[in-house]
Scaffold this motif. Structure first.
Motif, PDB file in Angstrom:
ATOM      1  N   LEU A 174       0.817  -1.212   0.000  1.00  0.00           N
ATOM      2  CA  LEU A 174       0.000   0.000   0.000  1.00  0.00           C
ATOM      3  C   LEU A 174       0.848   1.258   0.000  1.00  0.00           C
ATOM      4  CD1 LEU A 174      -2.882  -0.786   2.529  1.00  0.00           C
ATOM      5  CD2 LEU A 174      -3.138  -0.244   0.117  1.00  0.00           C
ATOM      6  N   GLU A 175       2.024   1.177   0.599  1.00  0.00           N
ATOM      7  CA  GLU A 175       2.863   2.372   0.740  1.00  0.00           C
ATOM      8  C   GLU A 175       3.285   2.933  -0.610  1.00  0.00           C
ATOM      9  OE1 GLU A 175       6.771   3.842   3.282  1.00  0.00           O
ATOM     10  OE2 GLU A 175       6.428   1.712   2.944  1.00  0.00           O
ATOM     11  N   ASN A 176       3.534   2.038  -1.560  1.00  0.00           N
ATOM     12  CA  ASN A 176       3.962   2.479  -2.898  1.00  0.00           C
ATOM     13  C   ASN A 176       2.989   1.976  -3.953  1.00  0.00           C
ATOM     14  OD1 ASN A 176       6.514   3.701  -2.045  1.00  0.00           O
ATOM     15  ND2 ASN A 176       7.145   1.601  -1.584  1.00  0.00           N
ATOM     16  N   PHE A 177       1.714   2.104  -3.665  1.00  0.00           N
ATOM     17  CA  PHE A 177       0.693   1.543  -4.542  1.00  0.00           C
ATOM     18  C   PHE A 177       0.716   2.167  -5.929  1.00  0.00           C
ATOM     19  CE2 PHE A 177      -3.527   1.698  -6.420  1.00  0.00           C
ATOM     20  CZ  PHE A 177      -3.844   0.356  -6.455  1.00  0.00           C
ATOM     21  N   ARG A 178       0.652   1.327  -6.942  1.00  0.00           N
ATOM     22  CA  ARG A 178       0.465   1.752  -8.329  1.00  0.00           C
ATOM     23  C   ARG A 178      -0.600   0.850  -8.929  1.00  0.00           C
ATOM     24  NH1 ARG A 178       4.651   4.714 -10.795  1.00  0.00           N
ATOM     25  NH2 ARG A 178       6.450   5.065  -9.458  1.00  0.00           N
ATOM     26  N   GLY A 179      -1.571   1.414  -9.577  1.00  0.00           N
ATOM     27  CA  GLY A 179      -2.599   0.583 -10.166  1.00  0.00           C
ATOM     28  C   GLY A 179      -3.823   1.392 -10.550  1.00  0.00           C
ATOM     29  N   LYS A 180      -4.772   0.716 -11.154  1.00  0.00           N
ATOM     30  CA  LYS A 180      -5.967   1.384 -11.654  1.00  0.00           C
ATOM     31  C   LYS A 180      -7.011   1.569 -10.570  1.00  0.00           C
ATOM     32  CE  LYS A 180      -8.881   1.353 -15.757  1.00  0.00           C
ATOM     33  NZ  LYS A 180      -9.219   0.630 -16.995  1.00  0.00           N
ATOM     34  N   TYR A 181      -7.183   0.559  -9.721  1.00  0.00           N
ATOM     35  CA  TYR A 181      -8.157   0.629  -8.642  1.00  0.00           C
ATOM     36  C   TYR A 181      -7.502   0.168  -7.338  1.00  0.00           C
ATOM     37  CZ  TYR A 181     -11.693   0.440 -12.439  1.00  0.00           C
ATOM     38  OH  TYR A 181     -12.443   0.664 -13.550  1.00  0.00           O
ATOM     39  N   ARG A 182      -7.762   0.871  -6.265  1.00  0.00           N
ATOM     40  CA  ARG A 182      -7.385   0.347  -4.952  1.00  0.00           C
ATOM     41  C   ARG A 182      -8.559  -0.494  -4.487  1.00  0.00           C
ATOM     42  NH1 ARG A 182      -6.095   4.602  -0.486  1.00  0.00           N
ATOM     43  NH2 ARG A 182      -4.183   4.964  -1.660  1.00  0.00           N
ATOM     44  N   ASN A 183      -8.567  -1.737  -4.880  1.00  0.00           N
ATOM     45  CA  ASN A 183      -9.739  -2.597  -4.755  1.00  0.00           C
ATOM     46  C   ASN A 183      -9.282  -4.040  -4.536  1.00  0.00           C
ATOM     47  OD1 ASN A 183     -11.693  -4.559  -6.244  1.00  0.00           O
ATOM     48  ND2 ASN A 183     -12.953  -2.770  -5.825  1.00  0.00           N
ATOM     49  N   THR A 184      -9.920  -4.733  -3.595  1.00  0.00           N
ATOM     50  CA  THR A 184      -9.510  -6.090  -3.259  1.00  0.00           C
ATOM     51  C   THR A 184      -9.678  -7.049  -4.427  1.00  0.00           C
ATOM     52  OG1 THR A 184     -10.132  -5.719  -0.948  1.00  0.00           O
ATOM     53  CG2 THR A 184      -9.892  -8.004  -1.667  1.00  0.00           C
ATOM     54  N   VAL A 185     -10.823  -7.002  -5.095  1.00  0.00           N
ATOM     55  CA  VAL A 185     -11.067  -7.914  -6.214  1.00  0.00           C
ATOM     56  C   VAL A 185     -10.082  -7.633  -7.346  1.00  0.00           C
ATOM     57  CG1 VAL A 185     -12.763  -8.738  -7.892  1.00  0.00           C
ATOM     58  CG2 VAL A 185     -13.502  -8.088  -5.592  1.00  0.00           C
ATOM     59  N   TRP A 186      -9.865  -6.357  -7.636  1.00  0.00           N
ATOM     60  CA  TRP A 186      -8.925  -5.989  -8.696  1.00  0.00           C
ATOM     61  C   TRP A 186      -7.532  -6.531  -8.391  1.00  0.00           C
ATOM     62  CZ3 TRP A 186      -9.383  -4.134 -13.485  1.00  0.00           C
ATOM     63  CH2 TRP A 186      -8.253  -3.624 -14.121  1.00  0.00           C
ATOM     64  N   SER A 187      -7.112  -6.402  -7.138  1.00  0.00           N
ATOM     65  CA  SER A 187      -5.791  -6.893  -6.743  1.00  0.00           C
ATOM     66  C   SER A 187      -5.694  -8.401  -6.896  1.00  0.00           C
ATOM     67  CB  SER A 187      -5.511  -6.484  -5.296  1.00  0.00           C
ATOM     68  OG  SER A 187      -4.290  -7.026  -4.841  1.00  0.00           O
ATOM     69  N   VAL A 188      -6.737  -9.102  -6.492  1.00  0.00           N
ATOM     70  CA  VAL A 188      -6.724 -10.567  -6.551  1.00  0.00           C
ATOM     71  C   VAL A 188      -6.564 -11.063  -7.977  1.00  0.00           C
ATOM     72  CG1 VAL A 188      -8.193 -12.606  -6.275  1.00  0.00           C
ATOM     73  CG2 VAL A 188      -7.986 -10.961  -4.408  1.00  0.00           C
ATOM     74  N   PHE A 189      -7.247 -10.410  -8.919  1.00  0.00           N
ATOM     75  CA  PHE A 189      -7.289 -10.942 -10.284  1.00  0.00           C
ATOM     76  C   PHE A 189      -6.323 -10.279 -11.260  1.00  0.00           C
ATOM     77  CE2 PHE A 189     -11.344 -12.397  -8.609  1.00  0.00           C
ATOM     78  CZ  PHE A 189     -11.347 -13.713  -9.046  1.00  0.00           C
ATOM     79  N   THR A 190      -5.596  -9.271 -10.833  1.00  0.00           N
ATOM     80  CA  THR A 190      -4.656  -8.633 -11.754  1.00  0.00           C
ATOM     81  C   THR A 190      -3.212  -8.690 -11.281  1.00  0.00           C
ATOM     82  OG1 THR A 190      -4.934  -6.421 -10.757  1.00  0.00           O
ATOM     83  CG2 THR A 190      -6.440  -7.033 -12.547  1.00  0.00           C
ATOM     84  N   SER A 191      -2.977  -9.092 -10.038  1.00  0.00           N
ATOM     85  CA  SER A 191      -1.600  -9.201  -9.566  1.00  0.00           C
ATOM     86  C   SER A 191      -0.918 -10.414 -10.180  1.00  0.00           C
ATOM     87  CB  SER A 191      -1.568  -9.323  -8.033  1.00  0.00           C
ATOM     88  OG  SER A 191      -2.088  -8.174  -7.427  1.00  0.00           O
ATOM     89  N   PRO A 192       0.347 -10.305 -10.567  1.00  0.00           N
ATOM     90  CA  PRO A 192       1.071 -11.467 -11.106  1.00  0.00           C
ATOM     91  C   PRO A 192       1.113 -12.605 -10.092  1.00  0.00           C
ATOM     92  CG  PRO A 192       2.306  -9.435 -11.435  1.00  0.00           C
ATOM     93  CD  PRO A 192       1.183  -9.094 -10.512  1.00  0.00           C
ATOM     94  N   GLY A 193       1.023 -13.827 -10.595  1.00  0.00           N
ATOM     95  CA  GLY A 193       1.021 -14.978  -9.711  1.00  0.00           C
ATOM     96  C   GLY A 193       2.245 -15.069  -8.828  1.00  0.00           C
ATOM     97  N   CYS A 194       3.397 -14.634  -9.349  1.00  0.00           N
ATOM     98  CA  CYS A 194       4.633 -14.708  -8.572  1.00  0.00           C
ATOM     99  C   CYS A 194       4.630 -13.747  -7.395  1.00  0.00           C
ATOM    100  CB  CYS A 194       5.829 -14.402  -9.464  1.00  0.00           C
ATOM    101  SG  CYS A 194       5.799 -12.722 -10.165  1.00  0.00           S
ATOM    102  N   CYS A 195       3.835 -12.682  -7.499  1.00  0.00           N
ATOM    103  CA  CYS A 195       3.856 -11.644  -6.468  1.00  0.00           C
ATOM    104  C   CYS A 195       2.547 -11.568  -5.678  1.00  0.00           C
ATOM    105  CB  CYS A 195       4.109 -10.282  -7.108  1.00  0.00           C
ATOM    106  SG  CYS A 195       5.547 -10.246  -8.200  1.00  0.00           S
ATOM    107  N   HIS A 196       1.659 -12.516  -5.887  1.00  0.00           N
ATOM    108  CA  HIS A 196       0.341 -12.437  -5.266  1.00  0.00           C
ATOM    109  C   HIS A 196       0.408 -12.873  -3.814  1.00  0.00           C
ATOM    110  CE1 HIS A 196      -3.965 -12.680  -4.742  1.00  0.00           C
ATOM    111  NE2 HIS A 196      -4.100 -12.110  -5.920  1.00  0.00           N
TER     112      HIS A 196
END
Length: 307
Positions: free
Chosen positions: A156-178
């Motif tokens: 969260l401290e260095n957040f970059r992304g389209k939505y600050r959203n739990t569902v968005w994070s779950v389905f768009t984060s790379p598998g290696c970094c999830h």
């Protein structure tokens, strides 16, 4: 075509709701076999599940009327008829409520408009809790959190992304970094909960764009969304991988904030002694600065700086 659909959704939410209702009914009908409802098996079925005629007969409604209902035609359905259809299709309580919402039953009128305002007292409660906690809305936008939550999710401290959203994070984060370890177990339930909430907001641009973006971005979300499963809120078991202390196990509880409809406080309770000790170790370090909650529906295109 996608842009036109989004425009149509915004202009004709009733039509979109009826389409959603028809698709949901078909998905529930197709998962049943004749044996499930006490009918003799049939070898001449071109498509899976029950036929419309069979559902209509078992529910005690006309075949033409039920066909129109699945086709999304503008017809009215009483609660008695909906209850009969729900019983025929073996809907569970969450699915039954979902059916009511999609049918726009007056006693379950949809909640309109995004829920995004977090009262200062709510943030004070978060800050005074010793447990990890956050506040989200029905769309799973992350609206507020405490320092313990940021220790669990240091990104969260260095957040970059389209939505600050739990569902968005779950389905768009790379598998290696999830961070999710039990992702296969939890993602279907997340989508089912989102689908149930969506029934309150069918046709709202704020929601339709979000769903479209997820469908465009994630094949996994597309597959789960097409199943039309619905689920309510409840206690969950979640396992996360933290970059500093490894795997952490939590039991999460969801509590509605009645002052603002649609908002929920999620509290994370350590599920084992190792997790509790690991979180205590993280808390003993210097905690990062907490980000300021941003306006509801904000679309992130640049890095978010800390306070």
């Amino acid at each position: 075509m996608a842009v036109q659909t989004l425009t149509d959704n915004a202009l004709a939410p009733g039509k979109v709701r009826r389409t959603e209702l028809g698709t949901f009914l078909r998905s529930r009908r197709e998962r049943l076999t004749p044996e499930d409802v006490g009918l003799p098996p049939s070898l001449r079925r071109r498509t899976p599940g029950l036929r419309r005629e069979e559902v209509a007969q078992l529910a005690g409604v006309g075949v033409t009327w039920y066909t129109w209902l699945e086709q999304g035609r503008p017809i009215n359905a009483s609660t008695q008829v909906l209850d009969s259809i729900a019983k025929t299709l073996h809907l569970d309580p969450d699915e039954h409520s979902h059916l009511y919402r999609l049918a726009d039953v007056p006693m379950l009128a949809p909640v309109t408009g995004p829920s995004c305002a977090v009262e200062p007292a709510v943030q004070q409660v978060l800050d005074e809790l010793s447990s990890i906690a956050c506040v989200i809305n029905e769309r799973f936008d992350l609206l507020a959190w405490n320092s313990a939550y940021q220790l669990l999710f240091p990104g969260l401290e260095n957040f970059r992304g389209k939505y600050r959203n739990t569902v968005w994070s779950v389905f768009t984060s790379p598998g290696c970094c999830h961070p999710y370890v039990n992702r296969a177990e939890e993602t279907p339930r997340i989508v089912a909960t989102l689908r149930a909430a969506y029934a309150h907001h069918v046709g709202e641009p704020y929601w339709e764009q979000f769903i479209k973006d997820l469908l465009d971005r994630s094949p996994e979300f597309t597959r789960l969304w097409a199943q039309h499963e619905v689920a309510g809120y409840g206690t969950r078991n979640k396992i996360f991988h933290h970059p500093l202390v490894g795997d952490l196990q939590f039991t999460t509880m969801s509590m509605g904030l009645h002052g603002t409809p649609g908002l929920r406080m999620i509290v994370y309770l350590s599920a084992d002694e190792r997790t509790a000790e690991a979180m205590q170790g993280l808390e003993s370090r210097q905690a990062p600065l907490r980000l300021a909650p941003l306006p509801c529906g904000h679309r992130f295109t640049e890095s978010v700086s800390s306070e």
